[in-house]
Each structure stands twice: as C-alpha cells, then as structure tokens.
Motif scaffolding. Structure first.
Motif, PDB file in Angstrom:
ATOM      1  N   PHE A 180     -46.401  36.897  39.683  1.00 15.20           N
ATOM      2  CA  PHE A 180     -46.042  36.217  38.448  1.00 15.20           C
ATOM      3  C   PHE A 180     -47.096  36.435  37.364  1.00 15.20           C
ATOM      4  O   PHE A 180     -46.769  36.737  36.207  1.00 15.20           O
ATOM      5  N   ILE A 543     -32.480  34.935  37.638  1.00 14.53           N
ATOM      6  CA  ILE A 543     -33.697  34.126  37.694  1.00 14.53           C
ATOM      7  C   ILE A 543     -33.386  32.706  38.142  1.00 14.53           C
ATOM      8  O   ILE A 543     -34.085  32.124  38.986  1.00 14.53           O
ATOM      9  N   GLU A 547     -34.641  30.745  41.575  1.00 18.36           N
ATOM     10  CA  GLU A 547     -35.368  29.465  41.602  1.00 18.36           C
ATOM     11  C   GLU A 547     -34.696  28.467  42.544  1.00 18.36           C
ATOM     12  O   GLU A 547     -35.365  27.714  43.264  1.00 18.36           O
ATOM     13  N   PHE A 554     -42.767  28.714  44.545  1.00 21.00           N
ATOM     14  CA  PHE A 554     -43.330  29.211  43.285  1.00 21.00           C
ATOM     15  C   PHE A 554     -44.516  28.350  42.850  1.00 21.00           C
ATOM     16  O   PHE A 554     -44.507  27.132  43.050  1.00 21.00           O
ATOM     17  N   MET A 558     -44.535  29.192  37.234  1.00 20.11           N
ATOM     18  CA  MET A 558     -43.460  30.113  37.572  1.00 20.11           C
ATOM     19  C   MET A 558     -42.151  29.350  37.744  1.00 20.11           C
ATOM     20  O   MET A 558     -41.087  29.781  37.247  1.00 20.11           O
ATOM     21  N   ALA A 562     -38.723  29.637  35.516  1.00 22.55           N
ATOM     22  CA  ALA A 562     -37.512  30.085  36.213  1.00 22.55           C
ATOM     23  C   ALA A 562     -36.373  29.080  36.068  1.00 22.55           C
ATOM     24  O   ALA A 562     -35.199  29.452  36.040  1.00 22.55           O
ATOM     25  N   ASN A 578     -40.020  40.454  34.741  1.00 17.70           N
ATOM     26  CA  ASN A 578     -40.613  40.561  36.073  1.00 17.70           C
ATOM     27  C   ASN A 578     -39.915  39.635  37.067  1.00 17.70           C
ATOM     28  O   ASN A 578     -39.710  39.998  38.232  1.00 17.70           O
ATOM     29  N   LEU A 579     -39.561  38.432  36.626  1.00 18.63           N
ATOM     30  CA  LEU A 579     -38.828  37.518  37.496  1.00 18.63           C
ATOM     31  C   LEU A 579     -37.448  38.074  37.830  1.00 18.63           C
ATOM     32  O   LEU A 579     -36.972  37.974  38.964  1.00 18.63           O
ATOM     33  N   ALA A 583     -36.346  38.873  41.588  1.00 18.86           N
ATOM     34  CA  ALA A 583     -35.173  38.175  42.118  1.00 18.86           C
ATOM     35  C   ALA A 583     -34.147  39.149  42.689  1.00 18.86           C
ATOM     36  O   ALA A 583     -33.661  38.979  43.818  1.00 18.86           O
TER      37      ALA A 583
END
Length: 591
Positions: A180, A543, A547, A554, A558, A562, A578-579, A583
């Motif tokens: 993250f 995302i 989550e 997380f 983060m 999310a 990036n998430l 994912a």
C-alpha cells in the motif's frame, strides 16, 4: 533470457519440476528441458534464444567431462574477453555463446569468478562430483530469482507462482501494508507465504541439507577518482555498443524523454542502423500533458527509426487487463508495468530484445524526490521548525506530500519521499537496515533507490512485463562500466538532475529533449478516475469488494481508502490504481 528451476529434497520428481516449467514457459518458449542428475534433485530450464540461437547452446549446458552443467537466465556482455582468457588457459570453446563461456568460467573459478562477470543473470551451476550447486543473482537484480527452503526441501525458480503451486501456500496479508505504501512487498518477500526473493548480488554454494552462507559479489571501483563528462560519454557508448548487439532483432522502448533518446542517438550516430522503436500514446485529449508520442516523433525526425505509436485508452486497457494480470507473479503498484506489457505485446511480432533507459534516474538523480531530498538536507532546520504551519496551507498535492513526509530522521524522510504516503513507524523500521548510516547523505539516498526501488519496481516491471511475451529487456545505464563510473564520481552535483545526460543530448543537437519537463511513464490515472467512465467504475467495484473480503488485514489508512475509494480521486489516484491491481490479481490467484 530463460526460466530456471530446481527442486532438491522431499518431493523432487518429474511431476514437480513440470509444474515449475509450466509456470516459466513464457520466459523461454524456444527450448525446454529437465533432468535429475542424482536421486533427490531435479532441475529444469525454459530457454529464450538470444545469443547463438542454435541447439549447440541449449541448456542444461554440460562441461566436456560431464562433471558440471549450467542453467541460467541472462546475458554476459563481456563474454568475448572472458572467452579469450579461457582459450589462453587451454579451454576449447565449441560455440559462440555466452552460456559456454559462463559455464567454463564458473567451473574453473567458482563464485569468485562472478566478480569479473559483467552482465545480468540468475544462475545455477551443478557440481556432480561434490553434489553441490552454486546459485547466484546479478549485482543489480536485473534477473529475478525466488526460493523456498525448509528442513526437507529447497525449491528455486525464476517465477514465484510455480513455487507457490508446489507448496500450496497462502497469500501473506502481512505484505499488504508494504504494498500500500511502497508499491511492492517488503524486499526479500513475496505475496506468497514462504516464497522469498533471492536478493540481488547474492551467491551461495549449497550442499545437501545445508543452510545458505550468503556471499556478495565484490565490485572494483573505477580508478579514476573524478571522471569527466567525456569519460561518461565514452563509457556509455561502449555500453550501448555491446547491449544493442544480439543474434536476434533488437528494438527500443522510446519515451521521448532524455534517457532512452540518448541511448538511441548514440546507437544511430555510431552505426547508422535504424531499429524498431515503440512509444505509448494516450488519447488525444490528454496529449498536451502526456506528450511522449509527440516528443518521440520529433526526436525520430532527427534520428530515424521504424517507429510504432501504441495508443492506450480505457477500452484497450480493460480488454487487456486480465491477460496482463495473468502474466504477473509478484505485482508491482506502478502503471508503467501495464504500459511496458502493452509494448511487449506489439514488439514480439518483430523483435526479441528491447532496450530501455531504466536505471538512469536512480543513478544520476532524475526523480523529483531527489530534488526534494536535496532541498530538505540544505534547509532541514528551517523546514522542521515551520512544518506544522506550512502543512496547513493550500500547497497542492506535491506540497502537502513534501511537508507531511519530512522528519528529523533523514532516512525516514527519504523513505517517505519514495513512498506514496508517509510510512507508519512499524513498517518504516524494516527499511532502516537497508541504509548505510543513521544520517544519510544525498548519495546514500541514491544508493538506497538503486538497491530498493530500482530492483523492486523498475527492473521487476521490465523483466515480468517483457518476458510475458518472450522478450529480453536490457538497460545500458546499468552496465557494469556505468555502475563503476557512477560510484567513482566525487562531486555530488554531477548526481543531481542528470546533468551529464542532458549535456550529451545538447552535444547531439537535442537540447529540446534535455530541457523537456519530466512527466514520468504511466497511465493518465488522475484523468481516468475523474471521468467516472468504465475504468473508474471497474476499479471502484474491485477495490470495494476487496475490502469486504480482506479488509480486516489492511492497515487503517488502506482500509479507510478502500471503503470509500471515490474520496481519493484527487490526491490518491496512484494508490487507487495499486489497490485495483492488487484486488484483481489476488482474485486470479484464488481461481
């Protein structure tokens, strides 16, 4: 380029080595082999034929007496001079391949012979007399290598997924925080539990049931204490001459920026030979900001090439997204990975080697964080005293990032500059041992970038994205000669803002490139997320689902983002990408 694999101990059999070979097949589609030199040991190799493409250089490559064989992945750029030395010692060479030279060199000199090898590699030399193996990875970490070791078994592979499949490991949620904040797992780790990265510049002779005794490869620094710009240009020309050579077609990734432009200009001026060149171009409405395609076209009016502009938009991104994710064994939170993969997809129709400007920014101070850190060091006391006040002002995204990142600890400050957000104390502590001192200088920061960010992000992207298409990536700025020259520079000002690279461009009548604003290499993420089009809708959906299933693992920042990704569109679009990547990649690993 190749994929190399080994299983030693419990469960070493043909079925297991075939799992590793299947995972690495994209790395070497031209030849494949496996064998068991003694009970309990299996090795395998996938070969991509670059030097001496005939079958005489296929792997495993055996010594004439049958006592040694080599499997490896990479290129040795000084193999011809090493070969001449071997011939003077009475060794008969039967091919014109670097594989044969490397096998004999290591057979005679062992791991000490690595000190004189100039190139990129991960390798396994098997000694059948002593029943031992030499395992090594190059100084820069250009070629990947992963391993897993327990009391009963050692597994080594160029692809982390093959080891994961054999061990049936789970995902390591402890790596989510590092990813993250810093785009990748902690150096030395992967997202698979128990699957570790063989670190750059490490080698070890391993005997059965023994633990590793790590050795590093010594580097002899250039004797010239303060090299000049003329020396820089001479050494770079040598690096270009030998890294643009292959027994298969070679091309270049051309961004329109200083680094790749200088490489191609030196090549074309010296040889007069046009190469294939590839440049990413965004949708027309974004080209004022993302102008690589325009700049590359202007450059090629001066230095001709067979040029291809590859347009990337939200539709082409989504149509290629799953194929891209399927090719990644260790995800890197950097959209340059997708763009490099797209270049490789097109380039494989014509070339098998692609040159890039990778490494120039890390060695010669080309990133904005280098400028920021230099400013911090020169004004540390004032900045720290005013930080609380200035941080509250409407300074914009970059200003807020700067003031939220600075600390009294210079190591922590530079780590925050490199990260996407200031790194929490408990994670940052794991990086402090990577610095050479408690208070670091500007050059210490460059060394950290070269050993960490370059290896974990830039080079991992170049290797995985291009090898997904069976293409070898090369980086002349990381040539051994260039590394030694950079380390011998005495004046830190030479390492700020790439002045020698820009001066060489001006000498070549390319001042406009030297003066062009650096834009970075990546997707137009800020614009795509703001548009609320198919890209952002798909990303937010992934995302939020991520989550709900794994948010309990997380870090707080983060998880907060999310849960409400729309809140990060303005300032955290890089992290949102990036998430999204993590994912969807994790979803594929579970399927």
């Amino acid at each position: 380029m190749c994929g190399i694999h080994l299983i030693w101990g419990k469960g070493a059999n043909k079925e297991s080595i075939d799992v590793l070979l299947a995972a690495g097949r994209h790395r070497g589609p031209d030849q494949e082999a496996s064998l068991s030199p003694w009970p309990g040991l299996w090795v395998g190799v996938n070969r991509l034929k670059i030097k001496h493409p005939g079958p005489e250089a296929d792997q495993p490559f055996w010594s004439p007496d049958g006592n040694y064989f080599l499997i490896w992945n990479g290129e040795i750029y000084n193999f011809q001079s090493l070969g001449k030395q071997l011939q003077m010692m009475g060794v008969t060479l039967l091919t014109k391949s670097d594989t044969e030279v490397l096998m004999h060199w290591l057979r005679i000199f062992g791991n000490k012979g690595l000190e004189t090898i100039e190139g990129m590699y991960s390798l396994i030399l098997v000694n059948l007399i002593e029943k031992s193996i030499l395992v090594a990875r190059d100084k820069n970490g250009e070629k990947p290598l992963y391993f897993s070791q327990d009391p009963d078994r050692l597994i080594i592979s160029s692809d982390a997924r093959g080891i994961h499949k054999i061990k049936k490991t789970t995902i390591d949620p402890d790596q989510f925080g590092y990813y993250f904040y810093l785009r990748t797992p902690l150096p030395g780790k992967t997202l698979f539990k128990g699957v570790r990265e063989w670190k750059a510049n490490r080698n070890s002779w391993i005997h059965q049931h023994s633990t590793f005794r790590w050795d590093t490869i010594a580097t002899k620094i250039n004797k010239e204490p303060n090299p000049s710009i003329s020396t820089f240009r001479e050494e770079l020309q040598i690096a270009v001459d030998r890294q643009f050579q292959a027994d298969v077609p070679v091309g270049i990734q051309l961004s329109g920026g200083a680094d790749s432009a200088l490489l191609y200009a030196l090549w074309y001026q010296q040889s007069g030979i046009k190469l294939q060149a590839y440049t990413i171009q965004t949708e027309e409405k974004y080209r004022k900001k993302y102008s690589d395609g325009i700049a590359a076209a202007r450059f090629l009016s001066q230095m001709p090439a067979d040029h291809q502009l590859l347009e990337v938009n939200q539709q082409s991104f989504l149509s290629n997204w799953e194929d891209y994710l399927q090719s990644i064994d260790v995800p890197v939170g950097d959209s340059a990975g997708f763009l490099t993969w797209m270049i490789g997809k097109e380039a494989k129709k014509t070339v098998k080697v692609l040159v890039s400007g990778a490494g120039a920014d890390e060695l010669w101070g080309g990133y904005r964080r280098h400028q920021a850190f230099d400013f911090y060091l020169k004004n540390k006391k004032v900045l720290l005293s005013l930080r609380q006040v200035l941080q509250k002002l409407p300074l914009g995204r970059e200003g807020q990032k700067f003031f939220s990142s600075i600390r009294s600890d210079s190591r922590r400050t530079f780590l925050n500059f490199e990260a996407l957000r200031p790194v929490p104390h408990e994670l940052a502590e794991d990086f402090e041992r990577l610095f050479q001192a408690k208070e670091i200088s500007y050059t210490d920061a460059l060394d950290f970038d070269r050993q960490n960010y370059l290896v974990q992000d830039i080079l991992r992207i170049q290797d995985s994205a291009l090898m997904a298409h069976g293409i070898e990536g090369r980086a002349p700025y990381l040539d051994e000669r260039m590394i030694k020259l950079q380390k011998s520079v005495g004046d830190p000002e030479v390492l700020k803002g790439k002045p020698w690279i820009k001066s060489c461009l001006r000498d070549l009548d390319l001042a406009w490139i030297a003066d062009r604003k650096k834009t970075g290499f990546g997707l137009p993420l800020a614009e795509w997320f703001r548009e609320d089009g198919p890209f952002s809708q798909r990303a937010f959906q992934s995302i939020k689902a991520f989550e709900k299933t794994q948010g309990q693992d997380f870090p707080k920042e983060m998880r907060d983002l999310a849960r409400n990704p729309e809140s990060g569109v303005k300032n955290h679009f890089l992290i949102l990408y990036n998430l999204f990547l993590l994912a969807d990649w994790l979803k594929l690993q579970e399927s």
